[in-house]
Design a protein around this motif. Structure first.
Motif, PDB file in Angstrom:
ATOM      1  N   GLY A   1       0.776  -1.222   0.000  1.00 60.50           N
ATOM      2  CA  GLY A   1       0.000   0.000   0.000  1.00 60.50           C
ATOM      3  C   GLY A   1       0.810   1.277   0.000  1.00 60.50           C
ATOM      4  N   LYS A   2       2.141   1.187   0.064  1.00 56.52           N
ATOM      5  CA  LYS A   2       2.970   2.385   0.149  1.00 56.52           C
ATOM      6  C   LYS A   2       3.436   2.813  -1.251  1.00 56.52           C
ATOM      7  CE  LYS A   2       4.676   1.368   4.808  1.00 56.52           C
ATOM      8  NZ  LYS A   2       5.865   1.082   5.647  1.00 56.52           N
ATOM      9  N   LEU A   3       3.496   4.121  -1.440  1.00 52.78           N
ATOM     10  CA  LEU A   3       3.960   4.678  -2.696  1.00 52.78           C
ATOM     11  C   LEU A   3       4.592   6.032  -2.434  1.00 52.78           C
ATOM     12  CD1 LEU A   3       0.962   6.294  -4.443  1.00 52.78           C
ATOM     13  CD2 LEU A   3       0.542   4.628  -2.664  1.00 52.78           C
ATOM     14  N   LEU A   4       5.047   6.667  -3.504  1.00 57.41           N
ATOM     15  CA  LEU A   4       5.590   8.016  -3.413  1.00 57.41           C
ATOM     16  C   LEU A   4       4.535   8.995  -3.905  1.00 57.41           C
ATOM     17  CD1 LEU A   4       9.270   7.733  -4.718  1.00 57.41           C
ATOM     18  CD2 LEU A   4       8.456   7.801  -2.362  1.00 57.41           C
ATOM     19  N   SER A   5       4.328  10.050  -3.141  1.00 55.25           N
ATOM     20  CA  SER A   5       3.299  11.007  -3.507  1.00 55.25           C
ATOM     21  C   SER A   5       3.783  12.428  -3.282  1.00 55.25           C
ATOM     22  CB  SER A   5       2.016  10.755  -2.707  1.00 55.25           C
ATOM     23  OG  SER A   5       2.250  10.961  -1.326  1.00 55.25           O
ATOM     24  N   LEU A   6       3.070  13.350  -3.879  1.00 53.68           N
ATOM     25  CA  LEU A   6       3.271  14.773  -3.695  1.00 53.68           C
ATOM     26  C   LEU A   6       1.894  15.409  -3.732  1.00 53.68           C
ATOM     27  CD1 LEU A   6       5.628  16.817  -3.369  1.00 53.68           C
ATOM     28  CD2 LEU A   6       5.428  17.252  -5.830  1.00 53.68           C
ATOM     29  N   ASN A   7       1.561  16.188  -2.720  1.00 57.74           N
ATOM     30  CA  ASN A   7       0.228  16.778  -2.594  1.00 57.74           C
ATOM     31  C   ASN A   7      -0.861  15.706  -2.652  1.00 57.74           C
ATOM     32  OD1 ASN A   7       1.409  19.378  -2.549  1.00 57.74           O
ATOM     33  ND2 ASN A   7       1.448  19.416  -4.799  1.00 57.74           N
TER      34      ASN A   7
ATOM     35  N   THR B   1       9.338  19.128 -12.766  1.00 59.56           N
ATOM     36  CA  THR B   1       8.831  18.727 -11.459  1.00 59.56           C
ATOM     37  C   THR B   1       9.897  19.018 -10.413  1.00 59.56           C
ATOM     38  OG1 THR B   1       9.704  16.471 -11.499  1.00 59.56           O
ATOM     39  CG2 THR B   1       7.580  16.822 -12.568  1.00 59.56           C
ATOM     40  N   THR B   2       9.457  19.082  -9.171  1.00 57.68           N
ATOM     41  CA  THR B   2      10.411  19.361  -8.084  1.00 57.68           C
ATOM     42  C   THR B   2      11.241  18.143  -7.730  1.00 57.68           C
ATOM     43  OG1 THR B   2       8.703  18.803  -6.460  1.00 57.68           O
ATOM     44  CG2 THR B   2       8.900  21.121  -7.106  1.00 57.68           C
ATOM     45  N   TYR B   3      10.831  16.952  -8.177  1.00 55.65           N
ATOM     46  CA  TYR B   3      11.501  15.729  -7.738  1.00 55.65           C
ATOM     47  C   TYR B   3      12.291  15.022  -8.825  1.00 55.65           C
ATOM     48  CZ  TYR B   3       7.097  13.901  -9.635  1.00 55.65           C
ATOM     49  OH  TYR B   3       6.024  13.629 -10.441  1.00 55.65           O
ATOM     50  N   LEU B   4      12.134  15.390 -10.084  1.00 55.67           N
ATOM     51  CA  LEU B   4      12.960  14.827 -11.161  1.00 55.67           C
ATOM     52  C   LEU B   4      13.956  15.901 -11.576  1.00 55.67           C
ATOM     53  CD1 LEU B   4      10.289  12.942 -13.326  1.00 55.67           C
ATOM     54  CD2 LEU B   4      11.818  11.989 -11.583  1.00 55.67           C
ATOM     55  N   ARG B   5      15.090  15.941 -10.874  1.00 53.63           N
ATOM     56  CA  ARG B   5      16.067  17.002 -11.043  1.00 53.63           C
ATOM     57  C   ARG B   5      17.394  16.464 -11.580  1.00 53.63           C
ATOM     58  NH1 ARG B   5      15.687  19.451  -4.915  1.00 53.63           N
ATOM     59  NH2 ARG B   5      13.468  20.022  -4.885  1.00 53.63           N
ATOM     60  N   PRO B   6      18.135  17.281 -12.311  1.00 53.63           N
ATOM     61  CA  PRO B   6      19.496  16.861 -12.693  1.00 53.63           C
ATOM     62  C   PRO B   6      20.411  16.928 -11.475  1.00 53.63           C
ATOM     63  CG  PRO B   6      19.076  19.109 -13.434  1.00 53.63           C
ATOM     64  CD  PRO B   6      17.770  18.596 -12.859  1.00 53.63           C
TER      65      PRO B   6
ATOM     66  N   ARG C   1      14.383   8.766  -1.291  1.00 60.90           N
ATOM     67  CA  ARG C   1      14.566  10.196  -1.036  1.00 60.90           C
ATOM     68  C   ARG C   1      15.718  10.756  -1.882  1.00 60.90           C
ATOM     69  NH1 ARG C   1      14.487   9.676   4.022  1.00 60.90           N
ATOM     70  NH2 ARG C   1      16.742   9.678   4.436  1.00 60.90           N
ATOM     71  N   HIS C   2      16.737   9.921  -2.109  1.00 58.97           N
ATOM     72  CA  HIS C   2      17.880  10.335  -2.929  1.00 58.97           C
ATOM     73  C   HIS C   2      17.449  10.591  -4.372  1.00 58.97           C
ATOM     74  CE1 HIS C   2      21.933  10.317  -4.635  1.00 58.97           C
ATOM     75  NE2 HIS C   2      21.590   9.305  -5.421  1.00 58.97           N
ATOM     76  N   TYR C   3      16.602   9.713  -4.929  1.00 58.68           N
ATOM     77  CA  TYR C   3      16.227   9.834  -6.337  1.00 58.68           C
ATOM     78  C   TYR C   3      14.978  10.685  -6.568  1.00 58.68           C
ATOM     79  CZ  TYR C   3      19.778   6.420  -7.649  1.00 58.68           C
ATOM     80  OH  TYR C   3      20.974   5.782  -7.871  1.00 58.68           O
ATOM     81  N   TYR C   4      14.141  10.850  -5.556  1.00 55.35           N
ATOM     82  CA  TYR C   4      12.914  11.647  -5.691  1.00 55.35           C
ATOM     83  C   TYR C   4      12.795  12.597  -4.497  1.00 55.35           C
ATOM     84  CZ  TYR C   4      12.039   7.643  -8.733  1.00 55.35           C
ATOM     85  OH  TYR C   4      12.162   6.656  -9.673  1.00 55.35           O
ATOM     86  N   PRO C   5      13.674  13.605  -4.406  1.00 55.78           N
ATOM     87  CA  PRO C   5      13.678  14.488  -3.237  1.00 55.78           C
ATOM     88  C   PRO C   5      12.353  15.243  -3.089  1.00 55.78           C
ATOM     89  CG  PRO C   5      15.016  15.395  -5.023  1.00 55.78           C
ATOM     90  CD  PRO C   5      14.669  14.002  -5.421  1.00 55.78           C
ATOM     91  N   GLY C   6      11.911  15.365  -1.842  1.00 55.90           N
ATOM     92  CA  GLY C   6      10.712  16.142  -1.561  1.00 55.90           C
ATOM     93  C   GLY C   6       9.415  15.372  -1.650  1.00 55.90           C
TER      94      GLY C   6
END
Length: 519
Positions: free
Chosen positions: A307-313, A341-346, A501-506
């Protein structure tokens, strides 16, 4: 006006369009005061949407095979029970049971021709790029849909306003027949009325594996059919995780892949809504294969993250991932035509020394060369395509471009026009020696066209007339999690939350607070 009334009758005969029939049968004098509006022809034969993805145990509709029965001469669909029996039931309620079935196809004339018209943009190299175009169109109030008749396209109604700079083409056609499934029985062929439900008492034997089902044989938007499995998300993960990252990966990497596969499935459950299902089972989605390949470690990872995933808002993120990023993460817009996006950053993907040696942006050729000549401290450097070389020739470029290369006079010239902050090529130009306009490949169209290139993180080394050595790194688009990097970090002792958290910050790791989990 006569043309419009004729189209009205064609669309409404037998469909209960009472109001339109009343207008059509009035005298010309009666209808003259109220102008007759042009009829908006449908873009395709509509298909019922799949059920929403919701609740604590959501169910995905996944196409095991699509574009079945595209013509009456198409190959038959052979269904075989893994063991036990299959039960087929069509829309009329007719039911058949047996250990295997053969379904052929026949063309059936329509009682009334069905005219269609659409404005088409594309093709696009990925759903992500097509969806971005569809969003731009919807911002203008247009009901645009992403379709996949063979390549990714965007369909809008005839005459729809076009977003600035978007190239489109118009298409019109008339359906005069449909292709219907025919069940072969000892008594002869029997035409089935779709959708056809399929129950498998001990699973369906498909593509060398066992799938539990239940299943549906249903129409798509193109006149063909799809074989769809209705599979709970947690069981779906058993068929995805071992094929995406490998069942022998360390536990934290398996858990990270599980969270991403779950997140990706929920965030992309609208991917094939035009065809009445959620996801496909091949590389256009996530590879979904025999769930029995999920060993004990994979099932443990699924259970530990259930049931766990990565979310934003409180919405699932675009949890894209790939094999290896070559030591540098890409931003989302470096891979596809999408909003940042805020989480897919170089970002450099390595230890402190690696990051200090390769600061961003890497938009100069020499900076990219320095990165490609280095490995020390990069995460996931053990992957066989962490570094690679390829050779391109004028002949291979012409073959890849097809008709687009015909106006280009030899010798061809190949040039990088633009790089992103991660050093990836955003625009690659192929020009001829004459006055013909060059061909420019952008973003994911680069790898879609030049399929021998594992990634767009590369530099070109001319090797003479119409010959180039390509020095590159990474395998895939480079955005989000690097599977090789996650495996490396898991062996170093990083737990799943730190890897994500390293690959999808925030982003937020955990279950969504709302029961509705689809976009």
């Amino acid at each position: 006006m006569i043309r419009f009334l004729t189209l009205t009758l064609l669309l409404c005969m037998g469909l209960g369009c009472k109001a339109r029939e009343d207008v059509a049968t009035q005298s010309p004098a009666a209808v003259e005061p109220a102008a007759v509006e042009p009829i908006q022809l449908p873009t395709h034969r509509s298909i019922a949407d799949p059920p929403p993805i919701e609740g604590p145990e959501p169910v995905l509709w996944v196409a095991l095979e699509d574009h079945l029965g595209a013509a009456a001469t198409a190959a038959p669909l052979n269904l075989r029970a893994f063991s036990g029996s299959l039960t087929l039931r069509d829309a009329t309620g007719e039911q058949r049971s047996g250990s295997d079935f053969a379904i052929t196809w026949r063309s059936v004339p329509l009682g009334t021709p069905f005219p269609l018209a659409r404005r088409i943009a594309g093709p696009y190299a990925s759903f992500e790029s097509a969806d971005r175009v569809a969003s731009r169109w919807r911002a203008l109030g247009v009901e645009a849909e992403v379709a996949h008749p063979g390549e990714w396209e965007v369909w809008a109604p005839e005459g729809a306003p076009v977003p600035e700079g978007l190239a489109v083409r118009d298409w019109q056609g008339t359906l005069t027949s449909t292709v219907e499934p025919v069940l072969q029985t000892p008594e002869g062929g029997r035409t089935l009325q779709g959708p056809v439900s399929i129950e498998a008492s001990d699973g369906l034997f498909w593509a060398g594996g066992r799938f539990q089902g239940p299943f549906r044989l249903q129409r798509d938007a193109y006149g063909s059919w799809s074989l769809v499995e209705q599979v709970p998300v947690e069981r779906y993960l058993e068929g995805v995780v071992p094929h995406e990252i490998g069942a022998g990966s360390p536990m934290a990497a398996l858990q990270a892949q599980t969270v991403l596969a779950r997140t990706w499935a929920l965030a992309n459950s609208h991917r094939f809504s035009i065809d009445g299902y959620h996801l496909c089972s091949d590389t256009q989605c996530q590879v979904y294969s025999d769930p029995r390949h999920a060993g004990g470690a994979v099932r443990e990872a699924i259970a530990a993250t259930q049931g766990k995933l990565l979310s934003l808002n409180n919405q699932p993120i675009s949890a894209v991932y790939h094999a290896t990023n070559g030591g540098i993460m890409a931003a989302g817009p470096e891979a596809w035509a999408m909003q940042p996006t805020t989480y897919l950053r170089p970002k450099p993907d390595g230890d402190e020394g690696w990051s200090s040696r390769h600061p961003l942006p890497l938009q100069q050729r020499q900076a990219v060369l320095a990165l490609l000549a280095d490995r020390s401290g990069a995460y996931g450097q053990q992957h066989p395509r962490f570094r690679w070389t390829r050779t391109l020739s004028g002949q291979s470029l012409r073959q890849a471009l097809g008709a687009a290369a015909e106006p280009l006079a030899s010798p061809l010239q190949l040039q990088v026009l633009e790089r992103g902050a991660s050093g990836r090529v955003l625009a690659l130009q192929i020009a001829g020696s004459g006055d013909a306009s060059p061909v420019t490949l952008r973003l994911d169209a680069i790898r879609r066209t030049l399929r021998t290139l594992p990634s767009t993180l590369f530099v070109l080394e001319p090797q003479g007339a119409e010959r180039w050595l390509v020095l590159g790194g990474g395998f895939g688009h480079g955005a989000g999690l690097s599977q090789a990097g996650a495996i490396d970090l898991a062996w170093r002792g990083w737990p799943v939350e730190r890897i994500l958290r390293h690959y999808y910050p925030g982003t937020v790791y955990g279950p969504l607070s709302t029961v509705v989990q689809s976009p």
